[in-house]
Design a protein around this motif. Structure first.
Motif, PDB file in Angstrom:
ATOM      1  N   PRO A  24       4.696  -0.902   8.625  1.00  0.00           N
ATOM      2  CA  PRO A  24       4.119  -2.175   8.171  1.00  0.00           C
ATOM      3  C   PRO A  24       3.853  -2.255   6.667  1.00  0.00           C
ATOM      4  N   PHE A  25       3.777  -1.128   5.996  1.00  0.00           N
ATOM      5  CA  PHE A  25       3.545  -1.148   4.551  1.00  0.00           C
ATOM      6  C   PHE A  25       4.847  -1.154   3.750  1.00  0.00           C
ATOM      7  N   ILE A  32       0.503  -5.744   0.247  1.00  0.00           N
ATOM      8  CA  ILE A  32       1.498  -5.353  -0.760  1.00  0.00           C
ATOM      9  C   ILE A  32       1.798  -6.523  -1.690  1.00  0.00           C
ATOM     10  N   ALA A  33       1.743  -7.749  -1.157  1.00  0.00           N
ATOM     11  CA  ALA A  33       2.016  -8.949  -1.953  1.00  0.00           C
ATOM     12  C   ALA A  33       0.734  -9.526  -2.566  1.00  0.00           C
ATOM     13  N   GLY A  34      -0.389  -8.838  -2.391  1.00  0.00           N
ATOM     14  CA  GLY A  34      -1.652  -9.328  -2.938  1.00  0.00           C
ATOM     15  C   GLY A  34      -2.358 -10.316  -2.036  1.00  0.00           C
ATOM     16  N   ALA A 156       6.600   4.970  -1.894  1.00  0.00           N
ATOM     17  CA  ALA A 156       5.808   5.302  -0.701  1.00  0.00           C
ATOM     18  C   ALA A 156       4.387   5.709  -1.095  1.00  0.00           C
ATOM     19  N   ALA A 157       4.254   6.475  -2.170  1.00  0.00           N
ATOM     20  CA  ALA A 157       2.929   6.919  -2.622  1.00  0.00           C
ATOM     21  C   ALA A 157       2.077   5.728  -3.070  1.00  0.00           C
ATOM     22  N   GLY A 161      -1.308   4.430  -1.229  1.00  0.00           N
ATOM     23  CA  GLY A 161      -2.557   4.153  -1.927  1.00  0.00           C
ATOM     24  C   GLY A 161      -3.181   2.852  -1.454  1.00  0.00           C
ATOM     25  N   TYR A 162      -2.352   1.819  -1.286  1.00  0.00           N
ATOM     26  CA  TYR A 162      -2.856   0.539  -0.752  1.00  0.00           C
ATOM     27  C   TYR A 162      -3.421   0.741   0.668  1.00  0.00           C
TER      28      TYR A 162
END
Length: 170
Positions: A24-25, A32-34, A156-157, A161-162
């Motif tokens: 999902p990320f 991811i899009a804010g 990916a890192a 983090g998100y």
């Protein structure tokens, strides 16, 4: 329980490390899009939170490396290390202890100074732009594959983090 060669009884330890699908990320929506996290992103963040609190470790899957790309990485590494020894010694940049970058021939490193030199060879690279990797002497596919792998892992890192930030906000 198991018994060692000397007859000593040894306990065996098994750890059930949680496996989490990070898929999902990978899409460019939600957090991811804010925007507001998607339900799937919230579910993954909850799994990460629970795993880190209860286990301290996770096994992350589906984070951007496909089976095909994994095979390509192993093939590129195999092609590098199966070059003639003389070629590797004469043409690959040698490991630099200050930067930990370059080629380390068999039996030249030991992570534990109290043990013999290790029966492995390595070609260490680091993330640009802070570091400039020297791929001289490497098969062209190795350099390109290593660069692509770094790009995938960096992305990916960042996305992990998100996910962790979302998990911490629970």
């Amino acid at each position: 329980m198991a018994t060692s060669e000397s007859g000593t009884v040894c306990g065996t330890v098994s750890a059930d490390i949680p496996t989490i699908d990070f898929g999902p990320f990978l899409s460019d929506d939600g957090i991811i899009a804010g925007d507001t996290p998607t339900p799937a992103q919230n579910a993954v963040a909850e799994q990460i939170d629970k795993a880190c609190r209860n286990h301290g470790f996770i096994h992350l899957t589906n984070f951007g490396i496909t089976d095909e790309f994994r095979k390509e990485c192993f093939e590129a590494s195999s092609n590098l290390f199966h070059q003639p020894e003389q070629h590797k010694l004469e043409n690959l940049s040698r490991i630099n202890p200050k930067t930990n970058m370059g080629y380390s021939p068999m039996r030249t490193e030991s992570l534990n100074r109290n043990r013999p030199l290790e029966l492995k060879e390595a070609f260490n690279v680091r993330f640009p732009p802070a570091n400039i990797n020297d791929y001289r002497g490497c098969p062209p596919a190795f350099a390109e594959t290593a660069k692509r792998l770094q790009t995938v892992l960096k992305e990916a890192a960042i996305r992990y983090g998100y996910a962790c930030a979302l998990a911490l906000g629970r």
